[in-house]
Design a protein around this motif. Structure first.
Motif, mmCIF file in Angstrom:
data_model
loop_
_atom_site.group_PDB
_atom_site.id
_atom_site.type_symbol
_atom_site.label_atom_id
_atom_site.label_comp_id
_atom_site.label_asym_id
_atom_site.label_seq_id
_atom_site.Cartn_x
_atom_site.Cartn_y
_atom_site.Cartn_z
ATOM 1 N N LEU A 198 -8.623 -24.365 6.553
ATOM 2 C CA LEU A 198 -8.219 -23.211 7.364
ATOM 3 C C LEU A 198 -8.973 -21.956 6.947
ATOM 4 C CD1 LEU A 198 -6.332 -22.164 9.558
ATOM 5 C CD2 LEU A 198 -4.603 -21.759 7.798
ATOM 6 N N GLN A 199 -9.136 -21.754 5.613
ATOM 7 C CA GLN A 199 -9.896 -20.577 5.134
ATOM 8 C C GLN A 199 -11.355 -20.680 5.551
ATOM 9 O OE1 GLN A 199 -8.982 -20.789 0.942
ATOM 10 N NE2 GLN A 199 -7.374 -19.240 1.117
ATOM 11 N N VAL A 200 -11.915 -21.893 5.470
ATOM 12 C CA VAL A 200 -13.304 -22.073 5.903
ATOM 13 C C VAL A 200 -13.452 -21.736 7.369
ATOM 14 C CG1 VAL A 200 -15.100 -23.814 6.295
ATOM 15 C CG2 VAL A 200 -13.883 -23.757 4.118
ATOM 16 N N GLU A 201 -12.497 -22.142 8.171
ATOM 17 C CA GLU A 201 -12.561 -21.838 9.609
ATOM 18 C C GLU A 201 -12.494 -20.335 9.847
ATOM 19 O OE1 GLU A 201 -9.411 -24.016 11.333
ATOM 20 O OE2 GLU A 201 -10.396 -25.985 11.156
ATOM 21 N N ASN A 202 -11.675 -19.617 9.056
ATOM 22 C CA ASN A 202 -11.599 -18.157 9.207
ATOM 23 C C ASN A 202 -12.921 -17.499 8.851
ATOM 24 O OD1 ASN A 202 -8.930 -18.295 9.996
ATOM 25 N ND2 ASN A 202 -8.140 -18.111 7.911
ATOM 26 N N ILE A 203 -13.534 -17.973 7.735
ATOM 27 C CA ILE A 203 -14.840 -17.394 7.337
ATOM 28 C C ILE A 203 -15.882 -17.707 8.391
ATOM 29 C CG2 ILE A 203 -16.674 -17.555 5.617
ATOM 30 C CD1 ILE A 203 -14.535 -18.044 3.510
ATOM 31 N N GLN A 204 -15.856 -18.918 8.924
ATOM 32 C CA GLN A 204 -16.823 -19.290 9.966
ATOM 33 C C GLN A 204 -16.657 -18.410 11.196
ATOM 34 O OE1 GLN A 204 -19.301 -21.260 9.913
ATOM 35 N NE2 GLN A 204 -19.008 -22.804 8.325
ATOM 36 N N ALA A 205 -15.412 -18.114 11.549
ATOM 37 C CA ALA A 205 -15.182 -17.250 12.702
ATOM 38 C C ALA A 205 -15.708 -15.847 12.421
ATOM 39 C CB ALA A 205 -13.684 -17.210 13.013
ATOM 40 N N ASN A 206 -15.508 -15.341 11.188
ATOM 41 C CA ASN A 206 -16.010 -14.020 10.816
ATOM 42 C C ASN A 206 -17.528 -13.981 10.856
ATOM 43 O OD1 ASN A 206 -15.919 -11.335 9.877
ATOM 44 N ND2 ASN A 206 -16.081 -12.016 7.757
ATOM 45 N N LEU A 207 -18.166 -15.056 10.336
ATOM 46 C CA LEU A 207 -19.633 -15.108 10.338
ATOM 47 C C LEU A 207 -20.187 -15.182 11.749
ATOM 48 C CD1 LEU A 207 -20.259 -17.547 7.345
ATOM 49 C CD2 LEU A 207 -20.837 -15.111 7.453
ATOM 50 N N THR A 208 -19.458 -15.850 12.615
ATOM 51 C CA THR A 208 -19.916 -15.921 14.011
ATOM 52 C C THR A 208 -19.949 -14.528 14.634
ATOM 53 O OG1 THR A 208 -19.000 -18.137 14.223
ATOM 54 C CG2 THR A 208 -19.443 -16.952 16.257
ATOM 55 N N VAL A 263 -20.812 -15.680 -2.006
ATOM 56 C CA VAL A 263 -20.700 -15.656 -3.470
ATOM 57 C C VAL A 263 -19.303 -15.181 -3.837
ATOM 58 C CG1 VAL A 263 -23.169 -15.281 -3.802
ATOM 59 C CG2 VAL A 263 -21.651 -13.312 -3.557
ATOM 60 N N GLY A 264 -18.960 -15.353 -5.087
ATOM 61 C CA GLY A 264 -17.661 -14.888 -5.546
ATOM 62 C C GLY A 264 -16.576 -15.932 -5.336
ATOM 63 N N ASP A 265 -15.331 -15.517 -5.618
ATOM 64 C CA ASP A 265 -14.203 -16.442 -5.464
ATOM 65 C C ASP A 265 -13.920 -16.714 -3.983
ATOM 66 O OD1 ASP A 265 -13.960 -16.428 -8.191
ATOM 67 O OD2 ASP A 265 -12.466 -14.791 -8.203
ATOM 68 N N ASP A 266 -13.493 -17.915 -3.728
ATOM 69 C CA ASP A 266 -13.112 -18.330 -2.370
ATOM 70 C C ASP A 266 -14.201 -18.057 -1.355
ATOM 71 O OD1 ASP A 266 -10.671 -19.178 -3.313
ATOM 72 O OD2 ASP A 266 -9.673 -17.265 -2.892
ATOM 73 N N ASN A 267 -15.480 -18.271 -1.757
ATOM 74 C CA ASN A 267 -16.545 -18.132 -0.783
ATOM 75 C C ASN A 267 -16.603 -19.363 0.113
ATOM 76 O OD1 ASN A 267 -18.771 -20.115 -1.784
ATOM 77 N ND2 ASN A 267 -18.124 -19.033 -3.647
ATOM 78 N N LEU A 268 -17.458 -19.301 1.136
ATOM 79 C CA LEU A 268 -17.536 -20.349 2.137
ATOM 80 C C LEU A 268 -17.841 -21.701 1.516
ATOM 81 C CD1 LEU A 268 -17.666 -21.231 5.127
ATOM 82 C CD2 LEU A 268 -20.076 -20.579 5.122
ATOM 83 N N PHE A 269 -18.794 -21.750 0.606
ATOM 84 C CA PHE A 269 -19.214 -23.019 0.030
ATOM 85 C C PHE A 269 -18.165 -23.575 -0.929
ATOM 86 C CE2 PHE A 269 -23.065 -20.743 1.243
ATOM 87 C CZ PHE A 269 -23.682 -21.688 2.030
ATOM 88 N N GLN A 270 -17.571 -22.691 -1.742
ATOM 89 C CA GLN A 270 -16.568 -23.155 -2.707
ATOM 90 C C GLN A 270 -15.337 -23.717 -1.987
ATOM 91 O OE1 GLN A 270 -17.032 -23.336 -5.977
ATOM 92 N NE2 GLN A 270 -15.049 -24.383 -6.128
ATOM 93 N N LEU A 271 -14.898 -23.014 -0.928
ATOM 94 C CA LEU A 271 -13.750 -23.499 -0.170
ATOM 95 C C LEU A 271 -14.057 -24.842 0.506
ATOM 96 C CD1 LEU A 271 -12.505 -20.179 1.461
ATOM 97 C CD2 LEU A 271 -11.349 -21.501 -0.318
ATOM 98 N N SER A 272 -15.257 -24.972 1.010
ATOM 99 C CA SER A 272 -15.628 -26.235 1.650
ATOM 100 C C SER A 272 -15.655 -27.369 0.633
ATOM 101 C CB SER A 272 -17.002 -26.114 2.323
ATOM 102 O OG SER A 272 -16.972 -25.146 3.352
#
Length: 578
Positions: free
Chosen positions: A145-155, A264-273
């Motif tokens: 769910l967090q990854v989907e939120n970041i993906q939506a923000n990046l879009t 980068v940092g905590d809870d970034n896109l790659f770490q969450l994935s």
């Protein structure tokens, strides 16, 4: 003698009845004793073995459902489906535990009992791991769910980034024309360099956003790490380009800062994935364990069902042997019982009563059907002999009644009633056998004047003479002479064509003339004469009795109309008469 014999027969029947009753009671007692034994065996079979096999089958059914649920947990679509499947999985393990413990309580074999306890331990362990599976699944879902939120923000950022870079390009290009007019070549060179760097920066940014959008489709951690390395290289290049800008450098660095916050940092896109993939993989491993455990339980359950079925077959075989012995005994007892019944029925009832009664009944039916030559039955039974004597009297009366009902009382030939029945039969017979049927209708000419002059006594004698003359010319037993009414008569001539019927009618007319019965009112030499009408039925004419009689009557009418003392056929009648 007869009374004594009847009394003796009653005693014999009573004795046979008591013997049959005693054998029936003996058979009943044997059947009750054997049925009690069979009942106890069946109760034992139903009370224990059937419960065991029923529970084992239920256990196998629940094991199959468990395997289906574990398979569906790898392909759920929504959170609600996942929760429902986990709840069903817990319920199925609890049902399996309940059935397994029930079987353990019923099982008497030490080996089977030990295997059941081992299966119960496996089920308890799988049930306890469900809480961990639930936690892992929750973690994976939260990370996704967090990854989907970041993906939506990046879009959204990708769209804003492209728009902002286009605006910057337009601003740079808007300064290009005035610089050319002012011939500021150093400024022009700088402007061109800024334009090239901005285009490169825009291209790298678009490539970066494409890489970031591919994260959601990554299926392994290795693939995620490679995407992260490629993305970081692009970010470094973009930072180098952003630092080299002379104008609006802060804008480009600010865009990079916003993008790097998601990388980068905590809870970034790659770490969450990566966390989502790890949790999912661990959860899948636990699901595989659950599926393996379900398969183990299903295999054990199938073996248990086979074992219980074997026990039931063994018990059923013993029960079958006992029931077969029971059936054989009852069969032979019943056969002996039936033999005594048959012997009694044949000797005392069938031979002495039923057979004579049936013979008497058949004789009565035959007499009722006018078969008056039927032989009367012979019996030594007094009551039946009295019935036979009465039947003989009835037979005599029936013969008299039949003769009265079919014969004309004055002339002795057949009457109209017999004629109506017989003409129907002869027509049907002629149609079925494809044969003709000739009909001659004749009456005495001027018979009313004969009666008026000579009286009815001589008129009756005249009718008798006419009938005797007609009988004398009929040579076949199948030919029928009947009084149709008054002085009218009819001849039925089976298998006779129109020509044959005409010849017989002419012979009859000539025979009457040869009698020379005086009749002063007759215009034909002062003697009695007749007129005749001829018709014939043959295929393919319609089978209509009334039409056939009307044809003969019309021919007779035409013979009278044309002078009497003549024979006319229906075919020769002129059209105005037919």
């Amino acid at each position: 003698m007869t009374a004594k014999r009847l009394t003796s027969l009653k005693h014999k029947i009573a004795l046979a009845f008591y013997i049959i009753l005693g054998m029936a009671l003996l058979n009943g007692m044997i059947a009750i004793l054997l049925s009690q034994q069979l009942r106890s065996e069946i109760e034992h079979l139903v009370g224990i073995d059937v419960v065991k096999v029923t529970t084992a089958l239920q256990l196998a059914k629940n094991s199959e459902k468990l395997q289906i649920i574990t398979t569906r947990l790898n392909h759920y679509d929504t959170e609600q489906q996942r929760l429902a499947l986990l709840s069903e999985l817990t319920t199925q393990w609890e049902l399996l535990l309940h059935d397994s413990r029930t079987l353990a309580n019923l099982e008497t074999s030490h080996k089977e009992h030990a295997e059941l306890n081992s299966t119960i331990d496996t089920q308890l362990d799988s049930l306890q791991q469900l809480s961990l599976l639930n936690d892992l699944t929750d973690s994976a879902l939260q990370a996704k769910l967090q990854v989907e939120n970041i993906q939506a923000n990046l879009t959204g950022m990708a769209s804003g980034f492209a728009d902002e870079m286009q605006i910057q390009l337009q601003q740079i290009n808007s300064h290009y024309a005035p610089l050319i007019a002012q011939k500021k070549f150093d400024a022009i060179r700088v402007n061109i360099q800024e334009n090239q760097k901005l285009s490169t920066y825009l291209h790298l940014g678009e490539h970066l956003f494409v890489l970031l959008s591919q994260v959601k489709n990554a299926s392994s951690i290795v693939e995620l790490n490679q995407l992260q390395r490629d993305a970081m290289r692009l970010v470094i290049k973009m930072e180098e380009i952003a630092i080299s800008f002379h104008q609006n450098r802060s804008i480009y660095l600010d865009w990079l800062s916003q993008i790097k916050q998601n990388m980068v940092g905590d809870d970034n896109l790659f770490q969450l994935s990566r966390n989502a993939l790890k949790s999912t993989q661990i959860a899948n491993a636990h699901l595989s364990y659950q599926a393996d455990a379900a398969q183990v339980v299903a295999t054990f359950t199938q073996n248990l069902v086979n074992h219980v079925e074997g026990e039931i077959k063994l018990a059923g075989g013993e029960l079958k042997n006992d029931s077969t012995a029971f059936v054989v005994l009852i069969f032979f007892s019943g056969a002996l019982y039936c033999f005594f019944i048959w012997l009694t029925s044949w000797h005392f009832i069938a031979k002495g009563i039923i057979t004579p009664v049936i013979a008497t009944r058949d004789a009565m039916n035959a007499i009722a059907n006018e078969k008056l030559d039927t032989q009367m039955p012979v019996t030594d039974n007094l009551e039946l002999q009295q019935m036979v004597s009465s039947l003989e009297t009835l037979k005599t009366y029936a013969a008299q009644v039949k003769a009265m009902s079919e014969t004309d009382g004055l002339t002795g030939c057949y009457n109209r009633r017999y004629l109506d029945v017989q003409i129907q039969r002869e027509l049907i017979y002629a149609q079925e056998h494809h044969m003709p049927l000739g009909i001659v209708m004749f009456d005495i000419d001027n018979f009313k004047q004969f009666n008026d002059r000579y009286g009815h006594v001589l008129g009756d004698q005249c009718l008798k003479q006419i009938v005797n003359a007609a009988k004398s010319i009929l040579q076949r037993p199948t030919d029928i002479l009947a009084r149709y009414g008054g002085e009218e008569f009819m001849l039925l001539l089976p298998s006779s064509h129109l020509e044959d019927a005409y010849k017989i009618a002419e012979r009859l007319r000539e025979k009457i003339i040869s009698l020379e019965i005086p009749h002063e009112d007759s215009p034909h030499s002062g003697i009695v004469t007749i007129s005749a009408g001829i018709t014939c039925w043959q295929e393919p004419q319609r089978l209509d009795i009334n039409a056939l009689i009307n044809q003969a009557d019309e021919a007779l009418y035409h013979a009278k109309l044309t002078g009497r003392n003549r024979t006319e056929t229906f075919l020769n009648i002129p059209a105005r008469y037919s």
